[in-house]
Design an enzyme around this catalytic site. Sequence first.
Site, PDB file in Angstrom:
ATOM      1  N   SER A   1     -29.565-103.438  60.173  1.00 51.10           N
ATOM      2  CA  SER A   1     -29.336-102.153  59.550  1.00 51.10           C
ATOM      3  C   SER A   1     -29.320-102.628  58.068  1.00 51.10           C
ATOM      4  CB  SER A   1     -28.095-101.548  59.989  1.00 51.10           C
ATOM      5  OG  SER A   1     -27.997-100.505  59.197  1.00 51.10           O
TER       6      SER A   1
ATOM      7  N   ASP B   1     -32.949 -99.873  58.214  1.00 49.37           N
ATOM      8  CA  ASP B   1     -33.463 -99.493  59.704  1.00 49.37           C
ATOM      9  C   ASP B   1     -33.884 -98.102  59.332  1.00 49.37           C
ATOM     10  OD1 ASP B   1     -30.895 -99.174  59.666  1.00 49.37           O
ATOM     11  OD2 ASP B   1     -30.874 -99.065  61.906  1.00 49.37           O
TER      12      ASP B   1
ATOM     13  N   ASP C   1     -31.890 -97.469  53.946  1.00 53.14           N
ATOM     14  CA  ASP C   1     -31.131 -98.695  54.221  1.00 53.14           C
ATOM     15  C   ASP C   1     -32.442 -99.473  55.150  1.00 53.14           C
ATOM     16  OD1 ASP C   1     -30.831 -97.341  56.585  1.00 53.14           O
ATOM     17  OD2 ASP C   1     -29.002 -98.549  57.354  1.00 53.14           O
TER      18      ASP C   1
HETATM   19 MG    MG Z   1     -28.690 -98.447  59.389  1.00 56.76          MG
END
Ligand code: MG
Length: 458
Positions: A97, A244, A242
């Site tokens: 992430s 992902d 971000d």
């Molecule tokens: Mg994320």
Amino acid sequence: MKKLFGTDGVRGRIPEELNPEKALRLGRAIGAYFGKGSRVLIGRDVRAGGHMITHAVASGLIAEGVKVYEVGLAPTPAIQYNVRLLGMDGAVIVTASHNPPEYNGIKVIANDGIEIPRSDEKIIEEYYFKGTPPSKIMWRSFVEEEFLRTDILENYINAIIDQVDADLIRKKNYKVVVDCANSVGALTTPWLLRRLNVKVISLNCHLDPTFPGREPEPTPQSLSLAATLVKEVRADLGVGHDGDADRAILITDKGEVLWGDRSGALLSEFVAEKWRDLPRRVYTAVSSSLAVEEYLKPRGIEVIWTPVGSVGISRKIKEVGGAISGFEENGGYMHVPHQLVRDGAMKVALTLYMLAEREKRISDLVSSLPRYYTIKEKIPMSREKATCAVNAISEHFSEYRQITIDGVKVIGDGFWILVRPSGTEPVLRVMLEARTLEEAKKIRDNVLTLINKKCLEG
Ligand code: MG
């Protein structure tokens, strides 16, 4: 028993903390959890070591008799959406992430597209530490490799377009700056926008695991270049994902970086108007501003405060049978009619739909929100000291309204303070807001002095 999962999957530095040996063993544990014959998607973000970890996990899954379908690079919400669309039993996503570039991670998705609950993580941890139960897999189980005969990114973009009035947006000829964080958001958001007749100015939209443009977490600091660009090219909106792309932080046409609780409040009001059959409540974490409640309550929308962490919000909305939305200040927004998880690209399309319907600039909509000044502090201390700090603040402000589901949030007249131990590191997080910056600083100084005196001295 030892823990493997943090607040959002297993995370670690490549290769010291997360390597093929560990990933293989975890793959077997996850495989035993899903069970022989189950069908599972596996995909990843752009991070270093992603292909290494993906193949090791896949190997473990296959060894347990799971049918594994590799989807390659994709945003987390695109994989989550396809789990449900394709009737899969779940997914494994290799991503860290918003963590720094040297991290990677593994998270497990259930058949409803949501991250598995904590109780299921415990089952996987038990298999990981104690070994998987013996299972009889014959050589014939391995004779076929599984292939997907569908384009998961296309499915995902189509589903998002279905949620908005695409023709209305197309008429507006919007211009949007997209900062893809050099990761998988680049595979979907610019192309989604082009299909909405948006002129896309892209920044950090080439895939690069070294994250040369900025850190993977979208913040006012990391998005400062995107914010400058929005003003420079006179864009209608800016967006920063971000690593992902399940989160999106918006930037106004004036270059102001908008925390997710602010954009969440505006979007929720709009969604309540457009999707009238949704229960009139929103779920947001205690780290969100009181501005959310002050804005939505008079508009007949109930605000329900939750502990920090999106998985809890997803599961809660499912349990109570729906809501308008769930969101956090970090930019995570769940559009419930689409899917019960954070979705960065969905948030962007929804924002354009709102602007098109309202016929307003995003900066004009933001000016209708109650104004607060925010201060965030992160103080290193042990878990015991952090608990002491929470108690000290709770006692000191015992006359005030308090929310105690995650640390303590004190709500006063024109200010609020949140003090909570971090879920992932030995630090105390202090967050507060007041009507003026001077007032916010004064409250911060008082809170820090109090914590020092009661918990840190002597
Ligand atoms: Mg994320």
